[in-house]
Design a protein around this motif. Structure first.
Motif, PDB file in Angstrom:
ATOM      1  N   ALA A 127       0.781  -1.090   0.016  1.00 12.49           N
ATOM      2  CA  ALA A 127      -0.055  -0.064   0.233  1.00 12.49           C
ATOM      3  C   ALA A 127       0.792   1.095  -0.009  1.00 12.49           C
ATOM      4  O   ALA A 127       0.828   2.318  -0.700  1.00 12.49           O
ATOM      5  N   ALA A 128       1.797   1.297   0.749  1.00 15.18           N
ATOM      6  CA  ALA A 128       2.985   2.254   0.789  1.00 15.18           C
ATOM      7  C   ALA A 128       3.417   2.431  -0.590  1.00 15.18           C
ATOM      8  O   ALA A 128       3.684   3.593  -0.954  1.00 15.18           O
ATOM      9  N   LYS A 129       3.814   1.436  -1.260  1.00 14.48           N
ATOM     10  CA  LYS A 129       4.466   1.720  -2.609  1.00 14.48           C
ATOM     11  C   LYS A 129       3.527   2.419  -3.406  1.00 14.48           C
ATOM     12  O   LYS A 129       3.891   3.065  -4.209  1.00 14.48           O
ATOM     13  N   GLY A 130       2.435   2.001  -3.411  1.00 11.48           N
ATOM     14  CA  GLY A 130       1.280   2.604  -4.456  1.00 11.48           C
ATOM     15  C   GLY A 130       1.121   4.155  -3.980  1.00 11.48           C
ATOM     16  O   GLY A 130       0.953   4.915  -4.967  1.00 11.48           O
ATOM     17  N   VAL A 131       1.089   4.435  -2.827  1.00 14.93           N
ATOM     18  CA  VAL A 131       0.863   5.704  -2.335  1.00 14.93           C
ATOM     19  C   VAL A 131       2.149   6.823  -3.115  1.00 14.93           C
ATOM     20  O   VAL A 131       1.940   7.648  -3.334  1.00 14.93           O
ATOM     21  N   PHE A 132       3.325   6.150  -2.234  1.00 17.72           N
ATOM     22  CA  PHE A 132       4.690   6.968  -2.925  1.00 17.72           C
ATOM     23  C   PHE A 132       4.957   6.798  -4.272  1.00 17.72           C
ATOM     24  O   PHE A 132       6.085   7.500  -4.485  1.00 17.72           O
ATOM     25  N   ALA A 133       4.409   5.925  -4.826  1.00 19.67           N
ATOM     26  CA  ALA A 133       4.807   6.038  -6.373  1.00 19.67           C
ATOM     27  C   ALA A 133       4.466   7.346  -7.067  1.00 19.67           C
ATOM     28  O   ALA A 133       5.348   7.865  -7.972  1.00 19.67           O
ATOM     29  N   ALA A 134       3.767   8.137  -6.634  1.00 19.99           N
ATOM     30  CA  ALA A 134       3.243   9.469  -7.175  1.00 19.99           C
ATOM     31  C   ALA A 134       4.525  10.402  -6.744  1.00 19.99           C
ATOM     32  O   ALA A 134       4.334  11.731  -7.402  1.00 19.99           O
ATOM     33  N   TRP A 137      -0.055  13.413   2.629  1.00 23.98           N
ATOM     34  CA  TRP A 137      -0.883  13.046   3.816  1.00 23.98           C
ATOM     35  C   TRP A 137      -2.111  12.541   3.770  1.00 23.98           C
ATOM     36  O   TRP A 137      -2.431  11.658   4.445  1.00 23.98           O
ATOM     37  N   ALA A 138      -2.821  13.444   2.961  1.00 27.89           N
ATOM     38  CA  ALA A 138      -4.540  12.740   2.859  1.00 27.89           C
ATOM     39  C   ALA A 138      -4.494  11.607   2.379  1.00 27.89           C
ATOM     40  O   ALA A 138      -5.322  10.852   2.444  1.00 27.89           O
ATOM     41  N   ARG A 139      -3.511  11.225   1.169  1.00 33.41           N
ATOM     42  CA  ARG A 139      -3.398  10.059   0.260  1.00 33.41           C
ATOM     43  C   ARG A 139      -3.261   8.974   1.389  1.00 33.41           C
ATOM     44  O   ARG A 139      -3.750   7.979   1.473  1.00 33.41           O
ATOM     45  N   MET A 140      -2.069   9.257   2.234  1.00 25.66           N
ATOM     46  CA  MET A 140      -1.808   8.040   3.342  1.00 25.66           C
ATOM     47  C   MET A 140      -2.908   7.899   4.187  1.00 25.66           C
ATOM     48  O   MET A 140      -3.209   6.661   4.605  1.00 25.66           O
ATOM     49  N   ALA A 141      -3.655   8.928   4.451  1.00 18.39           N
ATOM     50  CA  ALA A 141      -4.839   8.718   5.486  1.00 18.39           C
ATOM     51  C   ALA A 141      -5.876   7.793   4.800  1.00 18.39           C
ATOM     52  O   ALA A 141      -6.235   6.956   5.280  1.00 18.39           O
ATOM     53  N   ASP A 142      -5.993   8.219   3.470  1.00 18.98           N
ATOM     54  CA  ASP A 142      -7.100   7.096   2.677  1.00 18.98           C
ATOM     55  C   ASP A 142      -6.636   5.714   2.666  1.00 18.98           C
ATOM     56  O   ASP A 142      -7.345   4.956   2.344  1.00 18.98           O
ATOM     57  N   ALA A 143      -5.314   5.511   2.601  1.00 20.87           N
ATOM     58  CA  ALA A 143      -4.719   4.264   2.415  1.00 20.87           C
ATOM     59  C   ALA A 143      -4.570   3.608   3.730  1.00 20.87           C
ATOM     60  O   ALA A 143      -4.044   2.470   3.808  1.00 20.87           O
ATOM     61  N   ASP A 144      -5.062   4.238   5.037  1.00 16.56           N
ATOM     62  CA  ASP A 144      -4.795   3.647   6.125  1.00 16.56           C
ATOM     63  C   ASP A 144      -3.587   3.450   6.742  1.00 16.56           C
ATOM     64  O   ASP A 144      -3.122   2.728   7.593  1.00 16.56           O
ATOM     65  N   LEU A 145      -2.662   4.272   6.055  1.00 15.34           N
ATOM     66  CA  LEU A 145      -1.134   4.124   6.426  1.00 15.34           C
ATOM     67  C   LEU A 145      -0.617   5.219   7.934  1.00 15.34           C
ATOM     68  O   LEU A 145       0.245   4.976   8.348  1.00 15.34           O
ATOM     69  N   LEU A 146      -1.855   5.965   8.313  1.00 10.88           N
ATOM     70  CA  LEU A 146      -1.614   6.650   9.534  1.00 10.88           C
ATOM     71  C   LEU A 146      -2.172   5.984  10.732  1.00 10.88           C
ATOM     72  O   LEU A 146      -1.989   6.525  11.908  1.00 10.88           O
ATOM     73  N   ALA A 154      -6.356  10.948  15.066  1.00  4.45           N
ATOM     74  CA  ALA A 154      -4.912  10.887  14.570  1.00  4.45           C
ATOM     75  C   ALA A 154      -4.959   9.740  13.395  1.00  4.45           C
ATOM     76  O   ALA A 154      -4.202   9.756  12.639  1.00  4.45           O
ATOM     77  N   GLY A 155      -5.644   8.651  13.773  1.00  4.73           N
ATOM     78  CA  GLY A 155      -5.552   7.803  12.692  1.00  4.73           C
ATOM     79  C   GLY A 155      -6.274   7.960  11.230  1.00  4.73           C
ATOM     80  O   GLY A 155      -5.701   7.492  10.523  1.00  4.73           O
ATOM     81  N   ARG A 156      -7.072   8.922  11.505  1.00  5.24           N
ATOM     82  CA  ARG A 156      -7.637   9.656  10.052  1.00  5.24           C
ATOM     83  C   ARG A 156      -6.675  10.711   9.505  1.00  5.24           C
ATOM     84  O   ARG A 156      -7.233  11.378   8.524  1.00  5.24           O
ATOM     85  N   GLY A 157      -5.754  11.197  10.286  1.00  5.04           N
ATOM     86  CA  GLY A 157      -5.017  12.279   9.801  1.00  5.04           C
ATOM     87  C   GLY A 157      -5.360  13.585  10.235  1.00  5.04           C
ATOM     88  O   GLY A 157      -4.817  14.750   9.809  1.00  5.04           O
ATOM     89  N   GLU A 158      -6.718  13.811  10.866  1.00  7.65           N
ATOM     90  CA  GLU A 158      -7.153  15.029  11.309  1.00  7.65           C
ATOM     91  C   GLU A 158      -6.211  15.676  12.348  1.00  7.65           C
ATOM     92  O   GLU A 158      -6.331  17.017  12.252  1.00  7.65           O
ATOM     93  N   THR A 159      -5.714  14.939  13.240  1.00  8.57           N
ATOM     94  CA  THR A 159      -5.029  15.533  14.060  1.00  8.57           C
ATOM     95  C   THR A 159      -3.618  15.305  14.045  1.00  8.57           C
ATOM     96  O   THR A 159      -3.459  13.874  13.815  1.00  8.57           O
TER      97      THR A 159
END
Length: 396
Positions: free
Chosen positions: A15-22, A47-56, A116-121
């Motif tokens: 999942a991280a590779k997919g997010v960081f590919a951009a 950060w928002a893309r990482m939150a959407d991918a549940d990486l936070l 925090a898990g959603r990246g809002e804080t």
């Protein structure tokens, strides 16, 4: 002994590779092109893309909306982030949230962790002490005053301080600090330790707290956090024994993962360049002097990887050993600090003048490597810590 990663850990890495590919390292702001900070804030879009991918929320339990994974999974994701120089507070945010989950009050955890898990804080940690060379837990004092704690002191080089919503600050209570009621008539609670470490969650914009801008070698904004009679509610303070030590070990291990990812990408860049650059009609990668240097750096990366996973596994599993887990963390940081320095130095040498070209990303990796080498202590500091642990735990 099984050294393979679990399916869940591998899924996090994919999942991280997919997010960081951009993320394009060429587009990462260069510290060589500005005299001040390279940017006012971290990469919010990423950060928002990482939150959407549940990486936070990797380390958070399902109750808090997380995946319930461990430090190994976090390090796999951190390794991927460092390969592209991702400008996000993933390590500090994840480690702070994990500390609140493991050691904080239920009230604090239920209020903070889902956001925090959603990246809002966004969370970060003050981990470098007053000067960067002294223990972070001794840079700030904390005393109990009724239903609040009062903090005084200075923490330097707080990563991503200007973009975070709250900073987790280690502080020592001092004689009479723990359990005291404040004022001239304060008294210690029966059986309370004379001096211990607590973790206080301080909002970035808070009465008695101020930030002074500092600039890292990466060009990113750091913050010197100054606390003067800053009052924090008691339920925002973690008093559990061992909380800071655990958090510091997780931060240090995560820093090793960042160094490994960065070094891996740099060695790959070097292999690509030396395989194409020709002298005397042959790629310079075929020259023995070049091949030997590259092979030495591959050995460095192999040692960095082995010691990293050992440390991450000890933290995650709590498995006993001849020495405390802190020893494995120290060994990992020694290899990470020395190894990443050697990797980028060799890469610069083998690239020639091309490596210093600000249109080429290698100089950015070099700047980030220097930051990671010194973050949470250089190799010499961890060698000293390892020596202390060996002296305290002699072999039977």
């Amino acid at each position: 002994m099984d050294f393979t990663f679990t399916e869940e850990q591998q899924a996090a890495a994919e999942a991280a590779k997919g997010v960081f590919a951009a993320v394009a390292p060429d587009a990462v702001p260069s510290p060589s092109r500005t005299s001040g900070a390279v940017a006012e804030d971290f990469d919010r879009a990423l950060w928002a893309r990482m939150a959407d991918a549940d990486l936070l929320s990797l380390l958070l339990t399902g109750e808090s909306g997380g995946a319930g994974l461990d430090a190994v999974a976090l390090c796999l994701v951190l390794r991927e982030s460092a390969e592209v120089l991702a400008r996000v507070p993933l390590l500090e945010h994840s480690a702070a949230a994990a500390a609140v989950q493991a050691y904080g009050t239920k009230e604090l955890a239920s209020d903070l962790l889902p956001r925090a898990g959603r990246g809002e804080t966004v969370l970060t940690v003050a981990a470098h002490g007053r000067t960067g060379h002294d223990p972070a837990e001794l840079a700030v004092t904390a005393r109990r005053d009724g239903d609040t704690w009062v903090l005084d002191g200075v923490q330097t080089a707080v990563a991503w301080a200007y973009g975070a919503d709250a900073i987790l600050v280690p502080a020592h209570t001092g004689a009479g600090g723990a359990g005291s009621t404040g004022g001239a008539d304060r008294t210690e609670s029966p059986g309370a330790p004379a001096d211990r470490c607590v973790l206080a969650l301080v909002p970035r914009e808070h009465e008695g707290a101020a930030l002074a801008e500092q600039i890292s070698t990466t060009g990113e904004r750091l913050g010197e956090l100054r606390l003067e009679n800053a009052r924090v509610p008691a339920h925002h303070v973690i008093e559990a024994d061992g909380a800071w030590e655990w958090l510091r070990e997780l931060l240090t291990t995560g820093t090793c993962a960042l160094a490994l990812g960065l070094g891996t990408r740099v060695l790959r860049m070097t292999a690509d360049y030396t395989g194409k650059r020709e002298q005397f009609g042959h790629p310079i990668a075929t020259f023995q002097a070049v091949a030997v240097q590259a092979a030495d750096r591959y050995i460095d990366l192999s040692a960095m990887e082995a010691t990293l996973w050992q440390a991450a596994w000890r933290i995650s599993s709590g498995a006993p050993g001849a020495l405390p887990a802190a020893a494995d963390v120290a060994v990992a940081k020694i290899w990470a600090a020395e190894g990443v320095r050697r990797v980028v130095q060799t890469a610069q040498h083998l690239h020639g003048g091309f490596g210093a070209d600000t249109d080429y990303p290698l100089h950015r990796y070099h700047a980030w490597a220097k930051h990671l080498e010194l973050a949470l202590g250089p190799a010499a500091a961890h060698e000293e810590a390892l020596g202390d642990l060996l002296a305290a735990h002699p072999p039977n």
